[in-house]
Design a protein around this motif. Sequence first.
Motif, mmCIF file in Angstrom:
data_model
loop_
_atom_site.group_PDB
_atom_site.id
_atom_site.type_symbol
_atom_site.label_atom_id
_atom_site.label_comp_id
_atom_site.label_asym_id
_atom_site.label_seq_id
_atom_site.Cartn_x
_atom_site.Cartn_y
_atom_site.Cartn_z
ATOM 1 N N THR A 1 -1.512 2.136 13.531
ATOM 2 C CA THR A 1 -1.801 0.816 12.963
ATOM 3 C C THR A 1 -0.552 -0.048 13.023
ATOM 4 O OG1 THR A 1 -1.308 1.701 10.777
ATOM 5 C CG2 THR A 1 -3.611 1.645 11.426
ATOM 6 N N GLU A 2 -0.753 -1.334 12.965
ATOM 7 C CA GLU A 2 0.376 -2.256 13.088
ATOM 8 C C GLU A 2 1.217 -2.282 11.819
ATOM 9 O OE1 GLU A 2 -1.172 -6.025 14.130
ATOM 10 O OE2 GLU A 2 -1.993 -5.361 16.057
ATOM 11 N N SER A 3 0.604 -1.998 10.685
ATOM 12 C CA SER A 3 1.312 -2.101 9.398
ATOM 13 C C SER A 3 1.867 -0.746 8.986
ATOM 14 C CB SER A 3 0.366 -2.611 8.312
ATOM 15 O OG SER A 3 -0.244 -3.815 8.697
ATOM 16 N N TYR A 4 3.024 -0.757 8.277
ATOM 17 C CA TYR A 4 3.578 0.450 7.695
ATOM 18 C C TYR A 4 2.917 0.666 6.343
ATOM 19 C CZ TYR A 4 7.003 3.713 5.779
ATOM 20 O OH TYR A 4 7.604 4.809 5.213
ATOM 21 N N LEU A 5 2.362 1.864 6.117
ATOM 22 C CA LEU A 5 1.635 2.188 4.896
ATOM 23 C C LEU A 5 0.562 1.139 4.581
ATOM 24 C CD1 LEU A 5 4.504 3.485 2.571
ATOM 25 C CD2 LEU A 5 2.660 4.824 3.606
ATOM 26 N N GLU B 1 -8.307 -1.023 3.778
ATOM 27 C CA GLU B 1 -9.016 -2.123 4.436
ATOM 28 C C GLU B 1 -8.260 -2.593 5.678
ATOM 29 O OE1 GLU B 1 -10.707 -6.592 3.329
ATOM 30 O OE2 GLU B 1 -9.916 -5.291 1.760
ATOM 31 N N THR B 2 -6.931 -2.769 5.534
ATOM 32 C CA THR B 2 -6.114 -3.209 6.674
ATOM 33 C C THR B 2 -6.084 -2.156 7.770
ATOM 34 O OG1 THR B 2 -4.704 -4.470 5.186
ATOM 35 C CG2 THR B 2 -3.826 -4.000 7.362
ATOM 36 N N ARG B 3 -5.971 -0.889 7.345
ATOM 37 C CA ARG B 3 -5.937 0.209 8.312
ATOM 38 C C ARG B 3 -7.219 0.231 9.148
ATOM 39 N NH1 ARG B 3 -4.445 4.141 4.997
ATOM 40 N NH2 ARG B 3 -6.561 4.537 4.319
ATOM 41 N N LEU B 4 -8.366 0.097 8.489
ATOM 42 C CA LEU B 4 -9.639 0.132 9.211
ATOM 43 C C LEU B 4 -9.755 -1.051 10.167
ATOM 44 C CD1 LEU B 4 -12.410 1.367 9.703
ATOM 45 C CD2 LEU B 4 -13.271 0.091 7.716
ATOM 46 N N LYS B 5 -9.312 -2.230 9.709
ATOM 47 C CA LYS B 5 -9.390 -3.419 10.572
ATOM 48 C C LYS B 5 -8.519 -3.240 11.816
ATOM 49 C CE LYS B 5 -8.830 -8.435 10.709
ATOM 50 N NZ LYS B 5 -8.225 -8.365 12.033
ATOM 51 N N ILE C 1 -18.828 5.421 17.087
ATOM 52 C CA ILE C 1 -18.216 4.779 18.252
ATOM 53 C C ILE C 1 -18.914 5.292 19.500
ATOM 54 C CG2 ILE C 1 -16.051 4.348 19.497
ATOM 55 C CD1 ILE C 1 -14.581 5.265 16.920
ATOM 56 N N ASP C 2 -19.501 4.401 20.270
ATOM 57 C CA ASP C 2 -20.211 4.788 21.496
ATOM 58 C C ASP C 2 -21.227 5.891 21.206
ATOM 59 O OD1 ASP C 2 -18.547 2.973 22.722
ATOM 60 O OD2 ASP C 2 -17.127 4.501 23.406
ATOM 61 N N ASN C 3 -21.965 5.758 20.118
ATOM 62 C CA ASN C 3 -23.054 6.673 19.729
ATOM 63 C C ASN C 3 -22.565 8.015 19.196
ATOM 64 O OD1 ASN C 3 -25.060 4.798 20.637
ATOM 65 N ND2 ASN C 3 -24.639 5.459 22.730
ATOM 66 N N VAL C 4 -21.274 8.165 18.927
ATOM 67 C CA VAL C 4 -20.733 9.396 18.358
ATOM 68 C C VAL C 4 -20.084 9.057 17.017
ATOM 69 C CG1 VAL C 4 -19.131 11.325 18.668
ATOM 70 C CG2 VAL C 4 -20.296 10.333 20.664
ATOM 71 N N LYS C 5 -20.379 9.884 15.987
ATOM 72 C CA LYS C 5 -19.861 9.605 14.649
ATOM 73 C C LYS C 5 -18.518 10.302 14.439
ATOM 74 C CE LYS C 5 -24.532 9.370 12.720
ATOM 75 N NZ LYS C 5 -25.514 10.056 11.864
ATOM 76 N N TYR C 6 -17.567 9.557 13.851
ATOM 77 C CA TYR C 6 -16.233 10.096 13.575
ATOM 78 C C TYR C 6 -15.847 9.777 12.128
ATOM 79 C CZ TYR C 6 -15.690 10.101 18.691
ATOM 80 O OH TYR C 6 -15.856 10.290 20.043
ATOM 81 N N GLU C 7 -15.080 10.691 11.538
ATOM 82 C CA GLU C 7 -14.358 10.387 10.315
ATOM 83 C C GLU C 7 -12.983 9.873 10.725
ATOM 84 O OE1 GLU C 7 -15.339 13.223 6.672
ATOM 85 O OE2 GLU C 7 -14.904 14.364 8.482
ATOM 86 N N LEU C 8 -12.493 8.838 10.064
ATOM 87 C CA LEU C 8 -11.182 8.271 10.373
ATOM 88 C C LEU C 8 -10.220 8.681 9.262
ATOM 89 C CD1 LEU C 8 -12.938 6.774 12.411
ATOM 90 C CD2 LEU C 8 -11.798 4.643 11.769
ATOM 91 N N LEU C 9 -9.468 9.744 9.510
ATOM 92 C CA LEU C 9 -8.587 10.281 8.477
ATOM 93 C C LEU C 9 -7.210 9.625 8.542
ATOM 94 C CD1 LEU C 9 -10.690 12.689 9.147
ATOM 95 C CD2 LEU C 9 -9.082 14.074 7.882
ATOM 96 N N PRO C 10 -6.721 9.055 7.425
ATOM 97 C CA PRO C 10 -5.357 8.495 7.412
ATOM 98 C C PRO C 10 -4.359 9.582 7.785
ATOM 99 C CG PRO C 10 -6.544 7.898 5.431
ATOM 100 C CD PRO C 10 -7.383 8.926 6.126
ATOM 101 N N SER C 11 -3.401 9.246 8.651
ATOM 102 C CA SER C 11 -2.449 10.244 9.112
ATOM 103 C C SER C 11 -1.155 9.562 9.527
ATOM 104 C CB SER C 11 -3.055 11.010 10.298
ATOM 105 O OG SER C 11 -2.194 12.048 10.726
ATOM 106 N N ALA C 12 -0.122 10.368 9.742
ATOM 107 C CA ALA C 12 1.158 9.846 10.219
ATOM 108 C C ALA C 12 1.767 10.885 11.144
ATOM 109 C CB ALA C 12 2.093 9.550 9.058
ATOM 110 N N VAL C 13 2.461 10.427 12.189
ATOM 111 C CA VAL C 13 3.058 11.352 13.153
ATOM 112 C C VAL C 13 4.497 10.935 13.421
ATOM 113 C CG1 VAL C 13 0.856 11.868 14.278
ATOM 114 C CG2 VAL C 13 2.251 9.988 15.133
ATOM 115 N N GLY C 14 5.305 11.900 13.866
ATOM 116 C CA GLY C 14 6.675 11.597 14.273
ATOM 117 C C GLY C 14 7.696 11.753 13.163
#
Length: 289
Positions: free
Chosen positions: A224-228, A232-236, A262-275
């Motif tokens: 995402t573009e924003s830090y933390l 609502e912002t994360r989903l957008k 998304i494209d007829n497949v259901k996903y959970e969008l889990l908040p995460s961080a990498v690096g």
Amino acid sequence: MNLTLAERFTLISFNGRESEHREAAKQSILKILAVAIYLEEHYNSTSDIWTFSKEAIKSAIKGANKKTLERTYFERLQNYQLISKVNSLLGCDLYYDKNIQLKVYVSNSKEFDCQLDQLKAEFLEEGPITDDSIILVWLLLESLTFFQVFSCSEQDKIFKKMTRLREESELAKRLYPIELRSLWGTLSAGFLLMKSQAAATETGKGLNYIFPFFERKYSVFIDTESYLPNAETRLKNVLDRIAAQGHVYEVLRGGAVPIVKIDNVKYELLPSAVGKYPVHGVRLRLYNL
């Protein structure tokens, strides 16, 4: 829309498959598409009789030009405006190599849902089942698409109905004992069944993370573009990235862990961080309970 048996199978099974490469899963689907066409050609609508044998079906598979079948049925559904090609969802991944262009088939969402709803209505509720649906479920099972389009509980109910149909339907009694999967296909079916059943439990929900190399596209990380960012912002941010890549989405549930189709497949969008210096975003997890 009134589609043929082979067109219905193509619409459901092509969705999410790579369009430009010969992946193993797609080759299995094209093999079963040849069977669907063979069965259509050996149906007598006057006498309402399906004429087939295991040996003849295997001959039809062997003689089929799979590349031509793929092109023919894609163009046919494309003319109906029921299928298109978009960039792979992997293109949204933070670490995806932008120099690699992967395209996938995406079926029209409304028709895709309509075809599956029809199957579910016939197999999950009491009432008559059409010959086309008896065959279509078997085609989906033999191509392994079955495990991706039905939830774990739906699979159990459909298996029970298929067992009952072996006694009640002459067509099912002859068709269902025929197995076309290779040894690898049988092993894959067992793995997919095990995985879908495990995913229905809380402890098993992380299975796609344990084996991400099996289904890399189900372990996509979108930054995402924003830090933390807040939820609502994360989903957008994520939805903007998905839409920019040409994907069709529908938010099924908001909140801290949204569910998005998304494209007829259901996903959970889990908040995460990498690096080491955390990059924040979401990781997609297949949602099929």
